[in-house]
Design an enzyme around this catalytic site. Structure first.
Site, PDB file in Angstrom:
ATOM      1  N   SER A 258      28.383  46.325  35.338  1.00  0.00           N
ATOM      2  CA  SER A 258      29.181  46.226  36.561  1.00  0.00           C
ATOM      3  C   SER A 258      30.596  45.739  36.272  1.00  0.00           C
ATOM      4  O   SER A 258      30.820  44.945  35.362  1.00  0.00           O
ATOM      5  CB  SER A 258      28.490  45.260  37.517  1.00  0.00           C
ATOM      6  OG  SER A 258      29.301  45.044  38.632  1.00  0.00           O
ATOM      7  N   LYS A 259      31.537  46.223  37.062  1.00  0.00           N
ATOM      8  CA  LYS A 259      32.923  45.758  36.942  1.00  0.00           C
ATOM      9  C   LYS A 259      33.122  44.511  37.796  1.00  0.00           C
ATOM     10  O   LYS A 259      34.143  43.850  37.700  1.00  0.00           O
ATOM     11  CB  LYS A 259      33.895  46.846  37.421  1.00  0.00           C
ATOM     12  CG  LYS A 259      33.915  48.072  36.531  1.00  0.00           C
ATOM     13  CD  LYS A 259      35.131  48.062  35.615  1.00  0.00           C
ATOM     14  CE  LYS A 259      35.099  49.150  34.562  1.00  0.00           C
ATOM     15  NZ  LYS A 259      34.740  48.697  33.232  1.00  0.00           N
ATOM     16  N   ARG A 260      32.169  44.242  38.685  1.00  0.00           N
ATOM     17  CA  ARG A 260      32.302  43.093  39.585  1.00  0.00           C
ATOM     18  C   ARG A 260      31.155  42.119  39.371  1.00  0.00           C
ATOM     19  O   ARG A 260      30.090  42.495  38.889  1.00  0.00           O
ATOM     20  CB  ARG A 260      32.301  43.565  41.043  1.00  0.00           C
ATOM     21  CG  ARG A 260      33.614  44.251  41.434  1.00  0.00           C
ATOM     22  CD  ARG A 260      33.525  44.863  42.804  1.00  0.00           C
ATOM     23  NE  ARG A 260      32.433  45.832  42.884  1.00  0.00           N
ATOM     24  CZ  ARG A 260      31.457  45.799  43.781  1.00  0.00           C
ATOM     25  NH1 ARG A 260      31.433  44.852  44.692  1.00  0.00           N
ATOM     26  NH2 ARG A 260      30.509  46.707  43.791  1.00  0.00           N
TER      27      ARG A 260
END
Ligand code: GLU
Length: 497
Positions: A258-260
Site C-alpha cells: 500500500s502507498k498509504r
C-alpha cells in the site's frame, strides 16, 4: 570495482511528491549498498519537475528519513558536489539547451496540438482499434513552418521522434534482456509548453551529465526503459547499466504494498512511511537489515547482518527479480533482536526520548537501572513508556482494585496479604535476593503460593498487572515509595494502617 565505463556512480532520484515510503527507502538502500560495496559514489538527486504533484514537506521527510537510516549521500542537496545542482528545478536551462539540440538535429519536434485535439485524436485511434495516445500529427509538419510558429510564440511541447517499427532490446542486470516493440511506443513529450522538462528528459540528461554508471530503481520504471534508451540514442550517448528492483507486495503477498497507512483488522496501524517507523521506535539497524532482505539475500539462511556485512556482501547477482512481500512480524522480530543486542547505556539513550515524549519525567540515572529490566519486553522503543511510567510518579493514579486479586482468591483476601507484605517490606533489606527470600517465606507462612503473594504487591506498586520483574522493580523504587504505595492501597481498601 570499475565498469567498462569508469567508477561506480549511482543515484537515488526521488520525486518530492509525498511521504517517504519504505519502497523508496529500499531503492535508496540498494543504491547505497552498491556504491559502498564498489567504493563508488552515492548521489541524491531531487526530481521535482512535476510541479502539480509537488509537496513542500516531502523533501524534509526524505532527508530526515535517509539520515535516520544512515544512508548518507556523497553528493546532493545540503552536501554539494562537482556535478550540481542536484535539484532539477535548478537545472532548467540545461534541459532546455539539450532539448533544443534534439530539435535542431530533427530528433525531436514541436507539437502544437491542444489538449482537446490530443483527446480527440486518442479517441479516434481507439475507434480504429489502435492503442490510445498521440497520432503524431505534428511530426509531419514542415520544419520551417514549425520553426516559424515557435518563433511567433505559439504554445507548444517538444516530442521525441521514435522509430515507428522494429524492436529494441535492453539488458537489465537483474532481469536479463527485455525486448520492446517500437510500434507500441509513443512520441513522448520531452518539454512541456511551460518550458519545464518531463521526468524522462531531465532524468536522462542528468544521468548522463552526472556520469551515472548504474541505474538501480523500482520496477515501475521498466515500461519507460525503451523510451529512455531511444533518448540516449538520440543524444548519441552511452546509457548506464540498468537494473530494476523487484516489486514489494503487501503482507498477504497479493497486490502491491500500500502507498498509504492503513489499519489491520485488529486495529494495529500498518506503517509504510519511514518517519512512522522512526516514530514507533524501529532501530535504523533493524530497518536497514530488514530492507536489505526485500529482494536480496546473501545465502539461504543468513538473515542478521550488520551494515558492514551488508556492504561487503551486496551484489546485484543476488537480487531476485521476483516480487518480495513485506512482513511486519519479521521486522518486529529483527527490531527486538537489535534492541537486545545494544549495550545498556546506548539502549537507555535511545529509549529516553520516547519516555520523555510520553510526558514521563524520567532521569537518565534511574532509566539506566530500569532498561535491563524491560529490554526483553520491547519490540519497538515506543513500547517503553508503558513499562516505566509508574517509576516516575509520586502517586499512582487510581487503578481498579480488582487487579489486586490473586488467582483463585477474592478481594477479601487481599488486605491480609498486603499487611503481611508490608511488615516484610518495612524491615527487609531492599535487594533482590533478600526480598525474594523473605516474601517467599512469608507466603509459605500464610499458606499461599508465591504468585498469590506477589500479585497484590506488584499491582500496589506498579498500578498494573503486567510490569517488569518485581524484586528489581522494588529495589529501584526504594522502601519509602513502596511502603507509601502499599499504605495507600490499604487505605483504599478501607484498612487502617
Ligand atoms: N523520479 C523517479 C522516481 O521518483 C526516478 C526514477 C528513476 O530512478 O529513474 O522514482
Amino acid at each position: 570495482m570499475t565498469t567498462s565505463s569508469g567508477p561506480v556512480r549511482v543515484r537515488y532520484a526521488p520525486s518530492p511528491t509525498g511521504d517517504f515510503h519504505v519502497g523508496g527507502a529500499r531503492t535508496a538502500l540498494f543504491n547505497y549498498l552498491f556504491a559502498r560495496h564498489h567504493k563508488g559514489t552515492f548521489i541524491l538527486r531531487i526530481e521535482d519537475t512535476d510541479q502539480k504533484r509537488y509537496n513542500p514537506d516531502a523533501l524534509t521527510w526524505l532527508l530526515n528519513g535517509l539520515r535516520y537510516l544512515g544512508l548518507e549521500w556523497d553528493e546532493g542537496p545540503q552536501v554539494g558536489g562537482d556535478y550540481g545542482p542536484y535539484v532539477q528545478t535548478e537545472r532548467l536551462d540545461i534541459y532546455q539547451n539539450y532539448c533544443r539540440q534534439l530539435v535542431e538535429q530533427s530528433r525531436a519536434y514541436p507539437c502544437f496540438c491542444t489538449p482537446e485535439r490530443l483527446e480527440a485524436a486518442s479517441q479516434e485511434r481507439q475507434k480504429q482499434g489502435l492503442s490510445s495516445g498521440y497520432d503524431r500529427f505534428c511530426r509531419n509538419l514542415d520544419p520551417a513552418e514549425a520553426a516559424r510558429r515557435v518563433a511567433a510564440g505559439e504554445s507548444h511541447t517538444i516530442r521525441l521522434k521514435l522509430p515507428l517499427d522494429g524492436e529494441i532490446t535492453v539488458h537489465d542486470l537483474i532481469r536479463g534482456d527485455i525486448t520492446f516493440q517500437n510500434a507500441h511506443l509513443q512520441d513522448a513529450v520531452m518539454m512541456k509548453s511551460d518550458g519545464i522538462p518531463t521526468y524522462h528528459l531531465a532524468n536522462i540528461v542528468d544521468d548522463h551529465l552526472m556520469e551515472i554508471s548504474h541505474v538501480l530503481r523500482g520496477d515501475e520504471w521498466v515500461n519507460s526503459l525503451p523510451l529512455h534508451i531511444h533518448l540516449y540514442n538520440a543524444f548519441d550517448w552511452q546509457p548506464p547499466h540498468m537494473a530494476h528492483l523487484p516489486l514489494i507486495l503487501n503482507p498477504t503477498g497479493k497486490g502491491k504494498m500500500s502507498k498509504r497507512e492503513e489499519r489491520a483488522p485488529d486495529g494495529r496501524l500498518l506503517p509504510v512511511f519511514v518517519r512512522t517507523f522512526e516514530e514507533k521506535g524501529y532501530l535504523p539497524e533493524a530497518m536497514v537489515n530488514y530492507l536489505a532482505l526485500l529482494g536480496w539475500s546473501y545465502d539461504d539462511k543468513t538473515e542478521i547482518m550488520s551494515r558492514e556485512e551488508l556492504i561487503e556482501r551486496f551484489t546485484l547477482e543476488r537480487v531476485n527479480p521476483s516480487p518480495a512481500a513485506w512482513n511486519y512480524d519479521k521486522l518486529d522480530h529483527f527490531n527486538g533482536l537489535y534492541i537486545r543486542d545494544l549495550p545498556i547505556e546506548n539502549l537507555t539513550d535511545r529509549v529516553l526520548p520516547f519516555v520523555t515524549a510520553a510526558g514521563i519525567n524520567a532521569d537518565r540515572e534511574t532509566m539506566l537501572k530500569i532498561t535491563p529490566l524491560i529490554r526483553e519486553r520491547l519490540t519497538v522503543l515506543s513500547d517503553a513508556p508503558q513499562w516505566v511510567d509508574f517509576f516516575f510518579v509520586d502517586q499512582l493514579p487510581d487503578y481498579d482494585l480488582n487487579l489486586l486479586i490473586p488467582q483463585k482468591m477474592s478481594l477479601a483476601d487481599v488486605p491480609k496479604i498486603l499487611q503481611a507484605a508490608r511488615a516484610i517490606l518495612a524491615q527487609t533489606d531492599f535487594s533482590h535476593d533478600a526480598l525474594d527470600q523473605a516474601l517467599r517465606a512469608e507466603a509459605q507462612t500464610l499458606g499461599i503460593k508465591p504468585g498469590q503473594m506477589f500479585q497484590p504487591i506488584r499491582v500496589a506498586v506498579c498500578g498494573k498487572m503486567v510490569a517488569p520483574p518485581l524484586f528489581e522493580t522494588l529495589a529501584i523504587l526504594g522502601r519509602e515509595k513502596t511502603l507509601q504505595r502499599v499504605d495507600r492501597v490499604l487505605a483504599r481498601l478501607g484498612v487502617a494502617v
